[in-house]
Design an enzyme around this catalytic site. Structure first.
Site, PDB file in Angstrom:
ATOM      1  N   LYS A 192      29.425 -35.220 -24.196  1.00  0.00           N
ATOM      2  CA  LYS A 192      30.093 -36.522 -24.122  1.00  0.00           C
ATOM      3  C   LYS A 192      29.080 -37.589 -23.712  1.00  0.00           C
ATOM      4  O   LYS A 192      28.388 -37.428 -22.700  1.00  0.00           O
ATOM      5  CB  LYS A 192      31.227 -36.429 -23.087  1.00  0.00           C
ATOM      6  N   HIS A 201      40.012 -44.221  -8.754  1.00  0.00           N
ATOM      7  CA  HIS A 201      39.504 -42.928  -8.252  1.00  0.00           C
ATOM      8  C   HIS A 201      39.461 -42.928  -6.720  1.00  0.00           C
ATOM      9  O   HIS A 201      39.878 -41.952  -6.076  1.00  0.00           O
ATOM     10  CB  HIS A 201      38.073 -42.670  -8.767  1.00  0.00           C
ATOM     11  N   ARG A 247      48.609 -42.053 -13.525  1.00  0.00           N
ATOM     12  CA  ARG A 247      48.797 -43.511 -13.594  1.00  0.00           C
ATOM     13  C   ARG A 247      50.035 -43.765 -14.449  1.00  0.00           C
ATOM     14  O   ARG A 247      51.134 -43.435 -14.069  1.00  0.00           O
ATOM     15  CB  ARG A 247      47.543 -44.167 -14.184  1.00  0.00           C
ATOM     16  N   SER A 259      38.046 -45.941 -16.225  1.00  0.00           N
ATOM     17  CA  SER A 259      36.601 -46.122 -16.454  1.00  0.00           C
ATOM     18  C   SER A 259      36.361 -46.721 -17.832  1.00  0.00           C
ATOM     19  O   SER A 259      35.479 -47.563 -18.013  1.00  0.00           O
ATOM     20  CB  SER A 259      35.886 -44.771 -16.359  1.00  0.00           C
TER      21      SER A 259
HETATM   22  O1  PNS Z   1      38.003 -37.625 -15.834  1.00  0.00           O
HETATM   23  P1  PNS Z   1      38.308 -36.698 -16.973  1.00  0.00           P
HETATM   24  O2  PNS Z   1      37.226 -36.764 -18.005  1.00  0.00           O
HETATM   25  O3  PNS Z   1      39.683 -36.935 -17.544  1.00  0.00           O
HETATM   26  O4  PNS Z   1      38.303 -35.209 -16.354  1.00  0.00           O
HETATM   27  C1  PNS Z   1      38.558 -34.089 -17.181  1.00  0.00           C
HETATM   28  C2  PNS Z   1      38.227 -32.761 -16.435  1.00  0.00           C
HETATM   29  C3  PNS Z   1      36.813 -32.812 -15.909  1.00  0.00           C
HETATM   30  C4  PNS Z   1      39.174 -32.571 -15.262  1.00  0.00           C
HETATM   31  C5  PNS Z   1      38.416 -31.588 -17.437  1.00  0.00           C
HETATM   32  O5  PNS Z   1      37.798 -31.903 -18.644  1.00  0.00           O
HETATM   33  C6  PNS Z   1      37.839 -30.276 -16.922  1.00  0.00           C
HETATM   34  O6  PNS Z   1      38.296 -29.728 -15.958  1.00  0.00           O
HETATM   35  N1  PNS Z   1      36.794 -29.772 -17.619  1.00  0.00           N
HETATM   36  C7  PNS Z   1      36.094 -28.576 -17.244  1.00  0.00           C
HETATM   37  C8  PNS Z   1      36.250 -27.496 -18.325  1.00  0.00           C
HETATM   38  C9  PNS Z   1      37.571 -26.788 -18.178  1.00  0.00           C
HETATM   39  O7  PNS Z   1      37.879 -26.199 -17.174  1.00  0.00           O
HETATM   40  N2  PNS Z   1      38.402 -26.825 -19.263  1.00  0.00           N
HETATM   41  C10 PNS Z   1      39.718 -26.202 -19.242  1.00  0.00           C
HETATM   42  C11 PNS Z   1      40.801 -27.153 -18.722  1.00  0.00           C
HETATM   43  S1  PNS Z   1      40.897 -28.638 -19.722  1.00  0.00           S
END
Ligand code: PNS
Length: 161
Positions: free
Chosen positions: A41, A17, A91, A129
């Site tokens: 979660k 990150h 990645r 993570s």
């Molecule tokens: O680190 P992660 O858990 O892979 O991040 C995922 C994240 C936070 C980028 C994604 O879940 C997100 O943007 N969630 C907010 C809800 C949203 O906008 N959902 C629509 C697009 S998936």
């Protein structure tokens, strides 16, 4: 002024990150690191703990990095904060399907907001993570995967349980 967001769960923050944060601030005037509030979660660290760890680890990178939490749709948060670009790290190939799905949904919801993918350093290609938490469960060395402050916080968590 180009404002970007690097959104994620950051449970916990890894060197992968940090690598992306350091690269992203070079292409944005201001970078918001957005930690998703997701009560559905289960996470190792609370939202407050994640915000605190990110603030501490990013404080010396650049003054134009802001750490915030957000809930709801990412694109709504972007509109609210005048964010024009979403940054995600790529990645291994295995990330691609997940990332392209998120990016295309966001594009459909907000055609004016771009998603930019950045590739991290080779040594971070498999750092995640999830992997860090699994390794820490077995009390193995995580010093090459997370900043030392995060490593000490993880050790505290596992020694308390
Ligand atoms: O680190 P992660 O858990 O892979 O991040 C995922 C994240 C936070 C980028 C994604 O879940 C997100 O943007 N969630 C907010 C809800 C949203 O906008 N959902 C629509 C697009 S998936």
């Amino acid at each position: 002024m180009r404002i970007g967001i690097y959104p994620g769960s950051f449970d916990p923050l890894t060197y992968g990150h940090l690598d992306i944060i350091e690269r992203a601030i070079k292409i944005c005037d201001k970078l918001i690191v957005g930690i998703l509030v997701n009560s559905a979660k289960k996470s190792l660290f609370s939202l407050e703990e994640r915000v605190e760890m990110l603030k501490r680890c990013c404080s010396e990178i650049n003054q134009n990095i802001e750490i915030v939490s957000f809930s709801g749709l990412l694109v709504d948060f972007c509109r609210d904060k005048k964010i024009s670009c979403i940054v995600r790290g790529l990645r291994a190939v295995s990330d691609f399907e997940y990332e392209i799905t998120i990016a295309s949904i966001n594009k459909r919801l907000a055609p004016d907001i771009e998603t930019v993918f950045l590739m991290g350093r080779d040594e971070n290609l498999f750092v995640s993570s999830t992997l860090v938490k699994e390794i820490a469960t077995y009390n193995a060395d995580i010093s090459s995967l997370v900043p030392s402050y995060v490593a000490s916080r993880i050790r505290e968590k596992f020694s308390a349980s």
